[in-house]
Design an enzyme around this catalytic site. Structure first.
Site, short mmCIF file in Angstrom:
data_model
loop_
_atom_site.label_atom_id
_atom_site.label_comp_id
_atom_site.label_asym_id
_atom_site.label_seq_id
_atom_site.Cartn_x
_atom_site.Cartn_y
_atom_site.Cartn_z
N GLY A 77 1.74 -7.77 -14.53
CA GLY A 77 3.18 -8.30 -15.07
C GLY A 77 3.81 -9.05 -14.03
N TYR B 202 -12.27 7.21 -12.46
CA TYR B 202 -12.26 5.97 -11.72
C TYR B 202 -12.78 4.89 -12.72
CZ TYR B 202 -13.54 2.60 -8.01
OH TYR B 202 -13.55 1.57 -7.17
N LYS C 92 -11.18 1.55 -14.33
CA LYS C 92 -11.34 0.26 -14.00
C LYS C 92 -11.73 -0.49 -15.20
CE LYS C 92 -10.84 -0.06 -9.36
NZ LYS C 92 -9.97 -1.14 -8.74
N ASP D 208 0.64 -0.98 0.02
CA ASP D 208 0.04 -0.04 0.00
C ASP D 208 0.74 1.22 0.01
OD1 ASP D 208 -2.06 1.89 1.08
OD2 ASP D 208 -3.35 0.20 1.06
N SER E 232 -6.61 1.31 -4.91
CA SER E 232 -7.33 2.47 -5.58
C SER E 232 -7.92 3.45 -4.84
CB SER E 232 -8.18 1.99 -6.69
OG SER E 232 -8.98 3.17 -7.42
#
Ligand code: UDP
Length: 311
Positions: free
Chosen positions: A102, A145, A149, A32, A75
């Site tokens: 990745g 947002y 998403k 975080d 997010s």
């Protein structure tokens, strides 16, 4: 031992996921950058299987050793947060999703993306099944947002198709519970904060817009089942108990035993007029149904916020 990496792990939903996966015996790496998450949400965790890494997942991610699951929950998630931080919101949904995908490829990990009912925008289909493509204002203030998403879902599906990555996508509808920030601006902390402080409740618009609310433990159970299922396409998680925001304000007054006045304010731009998940898929595939009644969930949440206010 299974290792699970949770981005946004110090946030509201992320911290509950950390606890759940530790309880399942996993080693949990919580990542975080703390722009909306908080150490206070994970401070109580004493489990030696738990590690916290402060890192911004839009930058290259290095994790030592094996990782079996990656849950991408980082997010900003409340309308005032993503209006305040539009570019970090776009970056974590796009660059952050790319970096975590990745990493999942490199570690051969299973990947679960936290998506949202916001991908449906201001929906023209009601209730919303996963097959609905949505009605999003790309350039509106919420677009940062919603579009991030939507991009994140597209990117996740591309990694699945092109790299054969083992992916899951959960579309999370309005969720509430302990560890929401009192000042995050969402309707649950906003209304409960007001009744606790004995201040007017601010209802936006005429209060006729609808939402349905899911308690965080039910959401976490749904996510856990989804991760362990074979379902690669998006699955809605939420509740079907839909109510107007004005009725919701009255319910909070009743449950908190305090009724300061309700005042009306302008409806924010692109605020969805109605929202309710079609849960057919979650029921069929995950054998999941929400268990916590709105009243019980709200009473627990009121108690939590009272404790926060006092401390
Ligand atoms: N809302 C409100 N007063 C508040 C905060 C929110 O009336 O203090 C309304 C908001 O306009 C929306 C609903 O409550 O219609 C849910 O808002 P929230 O920010 O919780 O999340 P959203 O569902 O819009 O993503």
């Amino acid at each position: 031992m299974t290792t699970t990496l949770i981005t946004g792990g110090a946030g509201f939903i992320g911290s509950h996921l950390c606890e759940r996966f530790l309880a399942e015996g996993h080693r949990v790496i919580c990542m975080d950058n703390l722009i909306t998450g908080s150490i206070a949400n994970i401070d109580h965790i004493r489990d030696p299987k738990f590690t916290f890494i402060q890192h911004d997942v839009t930058e290259y991610i290095y994790v030592k050793g094996e990782v079996d699951n990656i849950l991408h929950f980082a997010s900003p998630a409340s309308p005032i947060d993503y209006l305040r931080m539009p570019i970090p919101t776009l970056k974590v949904g796009s660059l952050g999703t790319h970096k975590t995908l990745g990493l999942a490829c490199a570690k051969k990990a299973r990947y679960l993306l936290a998506s949202t009912s916001e991908v449906y925008g201001d929906p023209l289909v009601h209730p919303q099944p996963e097959t609905y493509w949505g009605n999003v204002n790309i350039i509106g203030p919420r677009g940062v947002y919603d579009e991030a998403k939507r991009f994140a879902e597209a990117m996740t599906m591309a990694y699945r198709r092109f790299h054969g990555l083992d992916t899951r996508i959960v579309r999370i509808f309005n969720t509430y519970g302990p560890r929401m920030r009192l000042d995050d601006g969402r309707v649950v902390p906003s209304f409960i904060g007001s009744v606790i402080r004995n201040e007017p409740l601010t209802v936006f618009g005429d209060g006729s817009q609808t939402r349905s609310f899911c308690f965080v433990s039910d959401l976490v159970e749904g996510i856990f089942r989804l991760l362990n299922s074979k379902e690669m396409e998006p699955v809605n998680i939420g509740t079907e108990y839909e109510m107007t925001i004005l009725d919701f304000a009255k319910l909070i007054q009743k449950l908190a035993g305090n009724s300061p006045p309700i005042v009306m304010k302008d409806l924010p731009i692109d605020d969805p007029k109605s929202r309710r998940p079609d849960l057919t898929k979650a029921r069929q595939i995950l054998k999941w149904d929400p268990q916590v009644s709105l009243e019980n969930g709200l009473l627990k949440t009121i108690e939590y916020f009272r404790g926060q206010q006092a401390s």
